[in-house]
Design a protein around this motif. Structure first.
Motif, PDB file in Angstrom:
ATOM      1  N   LYS A 126       0.906  -1.148  -0.007  1.00  0.00           N
ATOM      2  CA  LYS A 126      -0.007   0.108   0.090  1.00  0.00           C
ATOM      3  C   LYS A 126       0.853   1.260   0.028  1.00  0.00           C
ATOM      4  N   ASN A 127       1.684   1.398   0.792  1.00  0.00           N
ATOM      5  CA  ASN A 127       2.709   2.418   1.136  1.00  0.00           C
ATOM      6  C   ASN A 127       3.602   2.760  -0.107  1.00  0.00           C
ATOM      7  N   CYS A 128       3.868   1.628  -1.003  1.00  0.00           N
ATOM      8  CA  CYS A 128       4.865   1.698  -2.040  1.00  0.00           C
ATOM      9  C   CYS A 128       4.024   2.239  -3.157  1.00  0.00           C
ATOM     10  N   ALA A 129       2.886   1.690  -3.307  1.00  0.00           N
ATOM     11  CA  ALA A 129       1.949   2.091  -4.335  1.00  0.00           C
ATOM     12  C   ALA A 129       1.439   3.626  -4.414  1.00  0.00           C
ATOM     13  N   GLN A 130       1.124   3.733  -3.085  1.00  0.00           N
ATOM     14  CA  GLN A 130       0.842   5.362  -2.808  1.00  0.00           C
ATOM     15  C   GLN A 130       1.865   6.450  -3.160  1.00  0.00           C
ATOM     16  N   GLU A 131       3.133   5.962  -2.822  1.00  0.00           N
ATOM     17  CA  GLU A 131       4.200   6.906  -3.445  1.00  0.00           C
ATOM     18  C   GLU A 131       4.185   6.922  -4.732  1.00  0.00           C
ATOM     19  N   ILE A 132       4.030   5.823  -5.672  1.00  0.00           N
ATOM     20  CA  ILE A 132       3.994   5.912  -6.875  1.00  0.00           C
ATOM     21  C   ILE A 132       2.874   6.829  -7.419  1.00  0.00           C
ATOM     22  N   TYR A 133       1.746   6.748  -6.812  1.00  0.00           N
ATOM     23  CA  TYR A 133       0.439   7.420  -6.910  1.00  0.00           C
ATOM     24  C   TYR A 133       0.876   8.954  -7.110  1.00  0.00           C
ATOM     25  N   TYR A 171      -5.524   0.777  -9.561  1.00  0.00           N
ATOM     26  CA  TYR A 171      -6.761   0.403  -9.267  1.00  0.00           C
ATOM     27  C   TYR A 171      -6.934  -0.628  -7.884  1.00  0.00           C
ATOM     28  N   SER A 172      -5.478  -1.133  -8.101  1.00  0.00           N
ATOM     29  CA  SER A 172      -5.381  -2.147  -6.618  1.00  0.00           C
ATOM     30  C   SER A 172      -5.187  -1.497  -5.608  1.00  0.00           C
ATOM     31  N   LEU A 173      -4.372  -0.274  -5.566  1.00  0.00           N
ATOM     32  CA  LEU A 173      -4.334   0.717  -4.454  1.00  0.00           C
ATOM     33  C   LEU A 173      -5.863   0.997  -4.073  1.00  0.00           C
ATOM     34  N   SER A 174      -6.642   1.376  -4.870  1.00  0.00           N
ATOM     35  CA  SER A 174      -8.107   1.790  -4.652  1.00  0.00           C
ATOM     36  C   SER A 174      -8.690   0.753  -3.768  1.00  0.00           C
ATOM     37  N   ASP A 175      -8.563  -0.683  -4.262  1.00  0.00           N
ATOM     38  CA  ASP A 175      -8.928  -1.651  -3.776  1.00  0.00           C
ATOM     39  C   ASP A 175      -8.606  -2.012  -2.184  1.00  0.00           C
ATOM     40  N   ILE A 176      -7.366  -1.759  -2.188  1.00  0.00           N
ATOM     41  CA  ILE A 176      -6.800  -2.084  -0.612  1.00  0.00           C
ATOM     42  C   ILE A 176      -7.490  -1.020   0.292  1.00  0.00           C
ATOM     43  N   TYR A 177      -7.543   0.417  -0.325  1.00  0.00           N
ATOM     44  CA  TYR A 177      -8.161   1.171   0.868  1.00  0.00           C
ATOM     45  C   TYR A 177      -9.593   1.143   1.111  1.00  0.00           C
ATOM     46  N   ASP A 178     -10.265   0.561  -0.091  1.00  0.00           N
ATOM     47  CA  ASP A 178     -11.687   0.017   0.121  1.00  0.00           C
ATOM     48  C   ASP A 178     -11.758  -0.979   1.085  1.00  0.00           C
ATOM     49  N   GLU A 179     -11.198  -2.090   1.012  1.00  0.00           N
ATOM     50  CA  GLU A 179     -11.060  -3.173   1.902  1.00  0.00           C
ATOM     51  C   GLU A 179     -10.606  -2.735   3.450  1.00  0.00           C
ATOM     52  N   ILE A 180      -9.782  -1.804   3.644  1.00  0.00           N
ATOM     53  CA  ILE A 180      -9.538  -1.443   5.222  1.00  0.00           C
ATOM     54  C   ILE A 180     -10.337  -0.309   5.525  1.00  0.00           C
ATOM     55  N   GLY A 181     -11.288   0.186   4.603  1.00  0.00           N
ATOM     56  CA  GLY A 181     -12.398   1.230   5.117  1.00  0.00           C
ATOM     57  C   GLY A 181     -11.866   2.671   4.996  1.00  0.00           C
ATOM     58  N   GLU A 182     -10.948   2.970   4.064  1.00  0.00           N
ATOM     59  CA  GLU A 182     -10.399   4.177   3.751  1.00  0.00           C
ATOM     60  C   GLU A 182     -11.081   4.740   2.344  1.00  0.00           C
ATOM     61  N   ARG A 183     -12.280   4.867   2.442  1.00  0.00           N
ATOM     62  CA  ARG A 183     -13.217   4.868   1.359  1.00  0.00           C
ATOM     63  C   ARG A 183     -13.062   6.336   0.769  1.00  0.00           C
ATOM     64  N   VAL A 184     -12.699   7.294   1.276  1.00  0.00           N
ATOM     65  CA  VAL A 184     -12.327   8.565   0.597  1.00  0.00           C
ATOM     66  C   VAL A 184     -11.160   8.397  -0.263  1.00  0.00           C
ATOM     67  N   LEU A 185     -10.017   8.007   0.263  1.00  0.00           N
ATOM     68  CA  LEU A 185      -8.809   7.624  -0.537  1.00  0.00           C
ATOM     69  C   LEU A 185      -9.215   6.812  -1.569  1.00  0.00           C
TER      70      LEU A 185
END
Length: 315
Positions: free
Chosen positions: A1-8, A26-40
């Motif tokens: 998650k952290n690495c993908a966020q840096e690239i984003y 897309y995968s990063l968005s999916d991760i945030y959705d899974e852990i409840g960080e819906r805005v991100l």
């Protein structure tokens, strides 16, 4: 998650020319959705929408991405306009897959079509939450689409012999049971909701799918508490069942980094404590419950970052 966020942070604000970057976001968005960080999740999903044409040469992958983004919008809508846009996106993906003349027996197609069916159900469930005056219509539509997804997925397993494909479809079937359980929860049919969650857990246990199991367990606890709150009905077997989820449920939430779920499950534990201690019919459960409760507190107090959550749950 952290690495993908840096690239984003570097590439996410401009037109993207590399398909692997869009897949990563897309995968990063999916991760945030899974852990409840819906805005991100929604913010990054919108970046994928802006670059969705990069998948034009692969209609199955494009349909999967459209379906997933619509699901994110369903989970974090700001109004009916956004939900209608998600519905249009799902209909576009649905029509694209239905019109395909080949590859319909591939695992990729089955995964995509099942998700589109399921997410059309989730779209109607979100509309049910938003428009209370037409809630019965939308909840019935949600159940209809989720039943279609379940029926479709169950009908595809026989075509495959390899264990990976069977596992993928089985876990998608578990997802269908979970979505149906959610529908019945909002229909106030808590017994039917619990029944569907248990079907999902039965499948997930086969594959040690603990992330999914913890979701089902948490929602079963919510059903038991809501059933008591609204109907004042105590089913001793349900209380016994949800007590047995702790403390492993908390430990798995912590292991997966899902602190939002962990916090909610601590709140649920506190609510269960009130139910057990204040009902004569559950007097024989008090000693066991206190043992469970103390084991949860012990685990949390050993983790500095969880001590505050324990205090919040106790308020």
């Amino acid at each position: 998650k952290n690495c993908a966020q840096e690239i984003y942070n570097i590439f996410g604000k401009e037109k993207i020319s590399h398909i692997e970057l869009v897949r990563l976001f897309y995968s990063l968005s999916d991760i945030y959705d899974e852990i409840g960080e819906r805005v991100l999740s929604k913010q990054i999903a919108n970046t994928v929408v802006d670059n969705i044409d990069i998948f034009d040469n692969d209609p199955i992958e494009k349909a999967l991405k459209l379906s997933g983004i619509a699901y994110t919008w369903n989970n974090n809508y700001t109004g009916m306009t956004e939900l209608n846009n998600a519905e249009e996106m799902l209909e576009k993906a649905f029509n694209s897959l239905v019109s395909m003349e080949k590859d319909k027996n591939t695992i990729r197609y089955i995964e995509a079509f099942g998700k589109v069916l399921s997410n059309r159900g989730s779209n109607n469930l979100a509309k049910n939450k938003y428009c209370q005056e037409t809630s019965k219509m939308y909840i019935d539509k949600a159940i209809g689409w989720h039943e279609k997804a379940l029926e479709y997925r169950r009908g595809q397993v026989w075509m495959f012999q390899d264990q990976e494909s069977i596992k993928e479809i089985d876990l998608n079937i578990a997802t269908s049971y979970t979505t149906l359980a959610t529908d019945y929860y909002y229909k106030n049919d808590y017994e039917q909701s619990i029944k569907n969650h248990m079907e999902a857990i039965r499948i997930r246990n086969r594959y040690n799918n603990w992330k999914g199991i913890t979701v089902n367990q948490q929602r079963i606890i919510g059903c038991v508490i809501e059933r008591f709150r609204t109907k004042f009905e105590i089913e001793e077997s349900y209380i016994e069942q949800v007590m047995n989820y702790y403390p492993l449920l908390i430990e798995k939430n912590y292991e997966h980094g899902n602190l939002n779920a962990l916090k909610q499950n601590l709140i649920y534990l506190r609510q269960l404590k009130k139910i057990v201690l204040n009902n004569v019919s559950l007097a024989d459960k008090i000693d066991k419950f206190n043992l469970v409760y103390n084991n949860v507190l012990k685990f949390c107090n050993e983790k500095a970052e969880l001590r505050q959550e324990v205090e919040a749950a106790d308020k």
